[in-house]
Enzyme design. Structure first.
Site, PDB file in Angstrom:
ATOM      1  N   SER A 252      -0.362 -11.100  -7.562  1.00 17.20           N
ATOM      2  CA  SER A 252      -0.623  -9.854  -8.271  1.00 17.20           C
ATOM      3  C   SER A 252      -1.734 -10.080  -9.299  1.00 17.20           C
ATOM      4  O   SER A 252      -2.818 -10.533  -8.949  1.00 17.20           O
ATOM      5  CB  SER A 252       0.671  -9.338  -8.907  1.00 17.20           C
TER       6      SER A 252
ATOM      7  N   ASP B  95       3.479  -4.048   1.135  1.00 20.50           N
ATOM      8  CA  ASP B  95       2.929  -3.923  -0.210  1.00 20.50           C
ATOM      9  C   ASP B  95       1.959  -2.745  -0.251  1.00 20.50           C
ATOM     10  O   ASP B  95       0.889  -2.787   0.343  1.00 20.50           O
ATOM     11  CB  ASP B  95       2.208  -5.216  -0.590  1.00 20.50           C
TER      12      ASP B  95
ATOM     13  N   HIS C 189       5.656  -5.282  -2.835  1.00 23.10           N
ATOM     14  CA  HIS C 189       4.756  -6.125  -3.618  1.00 23.10           C
ATOM     15  C   HIS C 189       5.475  -7.310  -4.255  1.00 23.10           C
ATOM     16  O   HIS C 189       4.923  -8.410  -4.339  1.00 23.10           O
ATOM     17  CB  HIS C 189       4.084  -5.268  -4.701  1.00 23.10           C
TER      18      HIS C 189
END
Length: 390
Positions: free
Chosen positions: A163, A329, A362
């Protein structure tokens, strides 16, 4: 000179030597920011796991995501919970402290020891609040590079993160390729999309609409915008999951028998989000949330290279890359990871890529995801063999 305020190295219950603390750079070693401002004296908080080998070739920098911190594989001092990547860092795991010297740094702008808006402004003796300058991902990485140098590490065996951590990995590859042997970018993107900027703006507005935000000066007034910060966390947390994962875990299950015919948390998913929001405010600072989300919004790796992503990686041809994405995601979808890989290939870099099939969304890189473990284990083992690590 620099000064490190660190506790003595200790050995935890698994026999892992840990260390770290707060590294202080004096006023004549400022952190110069992309905005043109400077931060001094600079403080950078970090944790280490394992021991740096004799030739200093086994150092791994782990970069954390938006709401993470340096406690990647150790008990969090505020929550008492295990580190956010304890399933990856540890004996027998992909990042084994018996083999690697693992460093995790709290980003600049954070709230767990590194200089941020809750830190004391030496010019006023009060918390910085909104007088803290706006920061970027590049600024975070520049501070990390200063720390790595201060720790006596010339070259990192690897830099890895998911991320926002993955964005830091990309920035490292663009700005300091000569200091990297390998890089692992997980569930990230080369720029922040309009949709993601929009979600962040909702969160920021929730914080700033809280009467207790007080224009960012809540600390000196003895209050905290907990309600606004909790709502920001709830909205963001939805983006970290996938619809199939939410449906599988909660569906339309009720908290109790029957409906309340009001606005209590009737559904389990409502209760879950409220819990996420309430627990988050105990460990995170509202102004830090504003600054770090803004840093993400400003991220556009190609922007500093004439708008051409390939140019960002021209100097990174000697770095070994691994790019990983998750099929479910929708925050940083696979298409954005493919953009990174295409740019790496066009720049002549060595890059491997895998899209991991999962419905966990995610946040899959935090969760029990065997294919992620296998991918990380395989890449690090291969890179370590080339590097000559035992």
């Amino acid at each position: 000179m620099t000064q490190t305020l660190a506790g003595a190295a200790i050995t935890d219950g698994d026999g892992v030597q840990t260390g770290g603390g707060v590294h202080r750079f004096p006023s004549d070693r400022p952190l110069r920011l992309e905005s043109g401002a400077s931060l001094a004296p600079l403080e950078v908080a970090y944790k280490t796991y394992g021991v740096l080998n004799a030739d200093k070739s086994n150092a791994v920098l782990v970069c954390h995501a938006l709401t993470g911190d340096q406690h990647a594989a150790s008990i969090h001092p505020v929550t008492g919970k295990p580190g956010w990547w304890s399933r990856v860092i540890g004996p027998g795991l992909p990042l084994d402290p018996g083999r690697y010297f693992i460093i995790c740094v709290n980003v600049i702008g954070g709230c767990m020891g590194s200089l941020g808006p809750s830190s004391t402004n030496p010019e006023t003796g009060k918390p910085y609040g909104l007088s803290f300058p706006v920061i970027t991902i590049a600024d975070m990485v520049r501070a990390q590079a200063m720390l790595i140098e201060a720790l006596g590490v010339d070259t990192l065996f690897a830099v890895v993160g998911g991320s926002m951590g993955g964005m830091q990995v990309l920035q490292w590859a663009a700005d300091y390729p000569e200091k990297l042997f390998s890089a692992v970018c997980i569930a990230a993107a080369p720029r922040h999309s309009a949709q993601n900027i929009a979600f962040h703006e909702v969160g920021r507005q929730a914080i700033m609409a809280d009467p207790d935000w007080r224009g960012g000066a809540y600390e000196e007034q003895g209050v905290r915008p907990e309600k606004g910060l909790a709502v920001a966390r709830m909205a963001a947390h939805i983006t970290y999951l996938s619809e199939p994962a939410l449906q599988r875990r909660f569906g339309r299950e009720l908290q109790r028998d029957g409906l309340s015919w009001g606005f209590d948390a009737d559904f389990q998913v409502e209760s879950y989000l409220r819990h996420q929001g309430a627990s988050f405010v105990d460990r995170f600072d509202a102004n830090s949330y504003l600054y770090i989300t803004r840093a993400l919004d400003y991220f556009d790796l190609a922007g500093a290279h004439g708008g051409v992503l390939v140019e960002a990686f021209r100097r990174a041809r000697n770095v070994r890359f691994c790019v990983l994405s998750f099929s479910s995601d929708w925050l940083y979808p696979t298409i954005e990871s493919r953009d990174i890989v295409r740019a790496l290939n066009a720049a002549g870099c060595r890059a491997s890529f895998a899209e991991i099939e999962t419905d966990k969304g995610h946040d899959a890189f935090f969760l029990d995801e065997p294919q992620l473990d296998l991918s990380l284990r395989g890449f690090f083992a291969s890179a370590a063999q080339v590097r000559g690590l035992k």
